[in-house]
Design a protein around this motif. Structure first.
Motif, PDB file in Angstrom:
ATOM      1  N   HIS A   1      28.613  18.822 100.586  1.00  0.00           N
ATOM      2  CA  HIS A   1      28.418  17.692  99.680  1.00  0.00           C
ATOM      3  C   HIS A   1      28.637  18.087  98.225  1.00  0.00           C
ATOM      4  CE1 HIS A   1      24.510  19.660  99.160  1.00  0.00           C
ATOM      5  NE2 HIS A   1      24.391  18.969  98.049  1.00  0.00           N
ATOM      6  N   PHE A   2      28.449  19.380  97.912  1.00  0.00           N
ATOM      7  CA  PHE A   2      28.579  19.866  96.539  1.00  0.00           C
ATOM      8  C   PHE A   2      30.038  20.034  96.127  1.00  0.00           C
ATOM      9  CE2 PHE A   2      28.432  23.404  99.442  1.00  0.00           C
ATOM     10  CZ  PHE A   2      29.534  24.150  99.073  1.00  0.00           C
ATOM     11  N   GLY A   3      30.924  20.312  97.072  1.00  0.00           N
ATOM     12  CA  GLY A   3      32.316  20.618  96.768  1.00  0.00           C
ATOM     13  C   GLY A   3      32.902  21.534  97.820  1.00  0.00           C
ATOM     14  N   ILE A   4      33.678  22.524  97.388  1.00  0.00           N
ATOM     15  CA  ILE A   4      34.312  23.439  98.330  1.00  0.00           C
ATOM     16  C   ILE A   4      34.053  24.890  97.931  1.00  0.00           C
ATOM     17  CG2 ILE A   4      36.146  21.782  98.859  1.00  0.00           C
ATOM     18  CD1 ILE A   4      38.040  23.478  97.131  1.00  0.00           C
ATOM     19  N   VAL A   5      34.248  25.788  98.892  1.00  0.00           N
ATOM     20  CA  VAL A   5      34.171  27.231  98.634  1.00  0.00           C
ATOM     21  C   VAL A   5      35.536  27.823  98.953  1.00  0.00           C
ATOM     22  CG1 VAL A   5      33.075  29.414  99.244  1.00  0.00           C
ATOM     23  CG2 VAL A   5      31.719  27.316  99.203  1.00  0.00           C
ATOM     24  N   ARG A   6      36.077  28.574  98.001  1.00  0.00           N
ATOM     25  CA  ARG A   6      37.373  29.207  98.197  1.00  0.00           C
ATOM     26  C   ARG A   6      37.264  30.714  98.015  1.00  0.00           C
ATOM     27  NH1 ARG A   6      42.031  26.171  94.881  1.00  0.00           N
ATOM     28  NH2 ARG A   6      43.241  27.729  96.038  1.00  0.00           N
TER      29      ARG A   6
ATOM     30  N   ALA B   1      33.827  34.991  96.598  1.00  0.00           N
ATOM     31  CA  ALA B   1      33.788  33.610  97.066  1.00  0.00           C
ATOM     32  C   ALA B   1      33.486  32.732  95.859  1.00  0.00           C
ATOM     33  CB  ALA B   1      32.719  33.434  98.140  1.00  0.00           C
ATOM     34  N   VAL B   2      34.196  31.611  95.737  1.00  0.00           N
ATOM     35  CA  VAL B   2      34.046  30.747  94.565  1.00  0.00           C
ATOM     36  C   VAL B   2      33.626  29.357  95.019  1.00  0.00           C
ATOM     37  CG1 VAL B   2      35.159  29.792  92.520  1.00  0.00           C
ATOM     38  CG2 VAL B   2      35.832  32.060  93.369  1.00  0.00           C
ATOM     39  N   LYS B   3      32.415  28.960  94.644  1.00  0.00           N
ATOM     40  CA  LYS B   3      31.927  27.612  94.938  1.00  0.00           C
ATOM     41  C   LYS B   3      32.364  26.698  93.806  1.00  0.00           C
ATOM     42  CE  LYS B   3      27.902  26.944  96.851  1.00  0.00           C
ATOM     43  NZ  LYS B   3      26.439  26.791  97.112  1.00  0.00           N
ATOM     44  N   ILE B   4      33.122  25.652  94.145  1.00  0.00           N
ATOM     45  CA  ILE B   4      33.680  24.741  93.147  1.00  0.00           C
ATOM     46  C   ILE B   4      32.971  23.399  93.254  1.00  0.00           C
ATOM     47  CG2 ILE B   4      35.781  23.638  92.301  1.00  0.00           C
ATOM     48  CD1 ILE B   4      37.350  25.893  93.693  1.00  0.00           C
ATOM     49  N   LEU B   5      32.344  22.983  92.166  1.00  0.00           N
ATOM     50  CA  LEU B   5      31.558  21.756  92.168  1.00  0.00           C
ATOM     51  C   LEU B   5      32.457  20.536  92.214  1.00  0.00           C
ATOM     52  CD1 LEU B   5      28.575  20.806  91.901  1.00  0.00           C
ATOM     53  CD2 LEU B   5      29.001  20.573  89.457  1.00  0.00           C
ATOM     54  N   ARG B   6      32.092  19.567  93.038  1.00  0.00           N
ATOM     55  CA  ARG B   6      32.836  18.321  93.137  1.00  0.00           C
ATOM     56  C   ARG B   6      32.104  17.254  92.347  1.00  0.00           C
ATOM     57  NH1 ARG B   6      32.643  16.896  98.733  1.00  0.00           N
ATOM     58  NH2 ARG B   6      34.498  18.151  99.106  1.00  0.00           N
ATOM     59  N   GLY B   7      32.733  16.725  91.287  1.00  0.00           N
ATOM     60  CA  GLY B   7      32.122  15.673  90.490  1.00  0.00           C
ATOM     61  C   GLY B   7      30.937  16.163  89.698  1.00  0.00           C
ATOM     62  N   CYS B   8      30.099  15.228  89.250  1.00  0.00           N
ATOM     63  CA  CYS B   8      28.966  15.568  88.383  1.00  0.00           C
ATOM     64  C   CYS B   8      27.621  15.289  89.030  1.00  0.00           C
ATOM     65  CB  CYS B   8      29.053  14.769  87.076  1.00  0.00           C
ATOM     66  SG  CYS B   8      30.506  15.146  86.098  1.00  0.00           S
TER      67      CYS B   8
ATOM     68  N   GLY C   1      28.630  35.511  88.709  1.00  0.00           N
ATOM     69  CA  GLY C   1      28.597  34.745  87.478  1.00  0.00           C
ATOM     70  C   GLY C   1      29.014  33.307  87.698  1.00  0.00           C
ATOM     71  N   ILE C   2      29.021  32.528  86.618  1.00  0.00           N
ATOM     72  CA  ILE C   2      29.449  31.140  86.677  1.00  0.00           C
ATOM     73  C   ILE C   2      30.593  30.918  85.696  1.00  0.00           C
ATOM     74  CG2 ILE C   2      27.219  30.259  87.441  1.00  0.00           C
ATOM     75  CD1 ILE C   2      26.629  29.440  84.591  1.00  0.00           C
ATOM     76  N   VAL C   3      31.403  29.914  86.002  1.00  0.00           N
ATOM     77  CA  VAL C   3      32.560  29.568  85.170  1.00  0.00           C
ATOM     78  C   VAL C   3      32.296  28.192  84.563  1.00  0.00           C
ATOM     79  CG1 VAL C   3      35.054  29.248  85.096  1.00  0.00           C
ATOM     80  CG2 VAL C   3      34.054  30.877  86.717  1.00  0.00           C
ATOM     81  N   LEU C   4      32.154  28.125  83.245  1.00  0.00           N
ATOM     82  CA  LEU C   4      31.909  26.854  82.558  1.00  0.00           C
ATOM     83  C   LEU C   4      33.236  26.173  82.290  1.00  0.00           C
ATOM     84  CD1 LEU C   4      29.091  27.878  80.048  1.00  0.00           C
ATOM     85  CD2 LEU C   4      28.883  26.861  82.315  1.00  0.00           C
ATOM     86  N   SER C   5      33.818  25.642  83.355  1.00  0.00           N
ATOM     87  CA  SER C   5      35.113  24.979  83.265  1.00  0.00           C
ATOM     88  C   SER C   5      34.978  23.584  83.834  1.00  0.00           C
ATOM     89  CB  SER C   5      36.161  25.784  84.043  1.00  0.00           C
ATOM     90  OG  SER C   5      35.793  25.868  85.413  1.00  0.00           O
ATOM     91  N   GLU C   6      36.063  22.895  83.938  1.00  0.00           N
ATOM     92  CA  GLU C   6      36.114  21.593  84.597  1.00  0.00           C
ATOM     93  C   GLU C   6      37.060  21.706  85.773  1.00  0.00           C
ATOM     94  OE1 GLU C   6      34.979  17.830  85.290  1.00  0.00           O
ATOM     95  OE2 GLU C   6      34.295  18.916  83.526  1.00  0.00           O
ATOM     96  N   PRO C   7      36.604  21.807  87.021  1.00  0.00           N
ATOM     97  CA  PRO C   7      35.213  21.687  87.450  1.00  0.00           C
ATOM     98  C   PRO C   7      34.427  22.982  87.265  1.00  0.00           C
ATOM     99  CG  PRO C   7      36.597  22.104  89.345  1.00  0.00           C
ATOM    100  CD  PRO C   7      37.521  21.981  88.160  1.00  0.00           C
ATOM    101  N   LEU C   8      33.113  22.895  87.381  1.00  0.00           N
ATOM    102  CA  LEU C   8      32.248  24.065  87.316  1.00  0.00           C
ATOM    103  C   LEU C   8      32.447  24.931  88.556  1.00  0.00           C
ATOM    104  CD1 LEU C   8      28.986  22.287  86.169  1.00  0.00           C
ATOM    105  CD2 LEU C   8      30.351  23.853  84.784  1.00  0.00           C
ATOM    106  N   MET C   9      32.313  26.247  88.374  1.00  0.00           N
ATOM    107  CA  MET C   9      32.472  27.165  89.497  1.00  0.00           C
ATOM    108  C   MET C   9      31.389  28.231  89.482  1.00  0.00           C
ATOM    109  SD  MET C   9      36.629  27.672  89.765  1.00  0.00           S
ATOM    110  CE  MET C   9      36.960  27.845  88.004  1.00  0.00           C
TER     111      MET C   9
END
Length: 263
Positions: free
Chosen positions: A111-116, A126-133, A159-167
């Motif tokens: 529900h949060f997004g995808i993991v790549r 592994a990178v968890k990519i947030l879907r939407g807000c 760490g976290i990536v302050l991008s659009e989308p958040l990762m």
């Protein structure tokens, strides 16, 4: 937004992205807009008056809204997480530049997004990519929880990536979840291996208890195999701190009762 974050350069940036750079002087001089936040006081008919078409207005306002949402999200994360930059070695986790990441195959989704799967400066991750807000608060909560934890049987947050989308960048468990492996290779797992996994899970959960955390979502799908000899507990999106005053975990108004740690 502060002056350094929200100035004329942000307006120029948005106009360039929307192919409307030719309207800069009219937006700046006629509408007196020198910051993105000034657009809060600009109506669509004001933009029409200086020559923008309705499609251009929709494109411009949508881009401004996206920029402001991204800026607010970054501010929220900055206020609730205390991660150093990736150049610092004083912490287990850090802020990561999106340019240092190379993403590849998709490992899963939720529900949060995808993991790549990906690489961070040559390190498999592994990178968890947030879907939407909608899941930003959960994202912040999980990042905060993982930032405070470090144990050999817990998935590590890089760490976290302050991008659009958040990762969110975490340690990669090459063999995936225990659940998927049990289903795809049931004959590979002998009883002594499962007993060892249970011991490792218990040790990891004991560490969480010592740090006053309740995982709340411990399941085979959230146990990951670094190798056939070692597991790691992951997915801390539902993790919560235990009340230090009364030594109880309070699940909230839905259940309406306190559950002792001794559960």
């Amino acid at each position: 937004m502060g002056e350094t974050e929200d100035g004329l350069h942000r307006v120029i940036e948005v106009l360039s992205e929307t192919d409307l750079s030719g309207y800069l002087s009219r937006i700046r001089d006629d509408l007196q807009v020198t910051k993105l936040s000034h657009f809060e006081y600009v109506q669509a008919n004001d933009l029409e008056r200086i020559g923008l078409s309705k499609p251009a207005i929709r494109r411009l306002l949508a881009t401004i809204k996206q920029k402001q949402r991204s800026s607010n999200t970054k501010k929220q994360l900055s206020n609730t997480t205390s991660l150093p930059s990736s150049s610092s070695s004083s912490s287990n986790s850090c802020l990561i530049s999106p340019s240092s990441l190379n993403l590849s195959v998709t490992l899963g989704s939720g529900h949060f997004g995808i993991v790549r799967q990906g690489e961070w400066d040559g390190l498999p991750v592994a990178v968890k990519i947030l879907r939407g807000c909608n899941a930003i608060s959960d994202f912040v909560r999980e990042a905060n929880a993982m930032h405070l934890l470090s144990h050999r049987y817990l998935i590590r947050l890089h760490g976290i990536v302050l991008s659009e989308p958040l990762m969110m960048v975490t340690e990669l468990a090459p063999l995936g979840s225990l659940l998927s492996r049990l289903r795809s290779e049931p004959k590979h797992f002998l009883v002594y291996m499962l007993v060892e996994y249970a011991r490792q899970i218990s040790e990891g959960m004991d560490y969480l208890e010592q740090r006053r955390f309740v995982h709340r979502d411990l399941a085979a799908r959230n146990i990951f195999l670094v190798s056939y000899e070692q597991i790691k507990i992951g997915d801390f999106g539902l993790a919560r701190m235990i009340d230090t005053d009364c030594n109880l975990y309070k699940p909230g108004t839905v259940i309406g009762q306190s559950i002792p740690i001794a559960w």
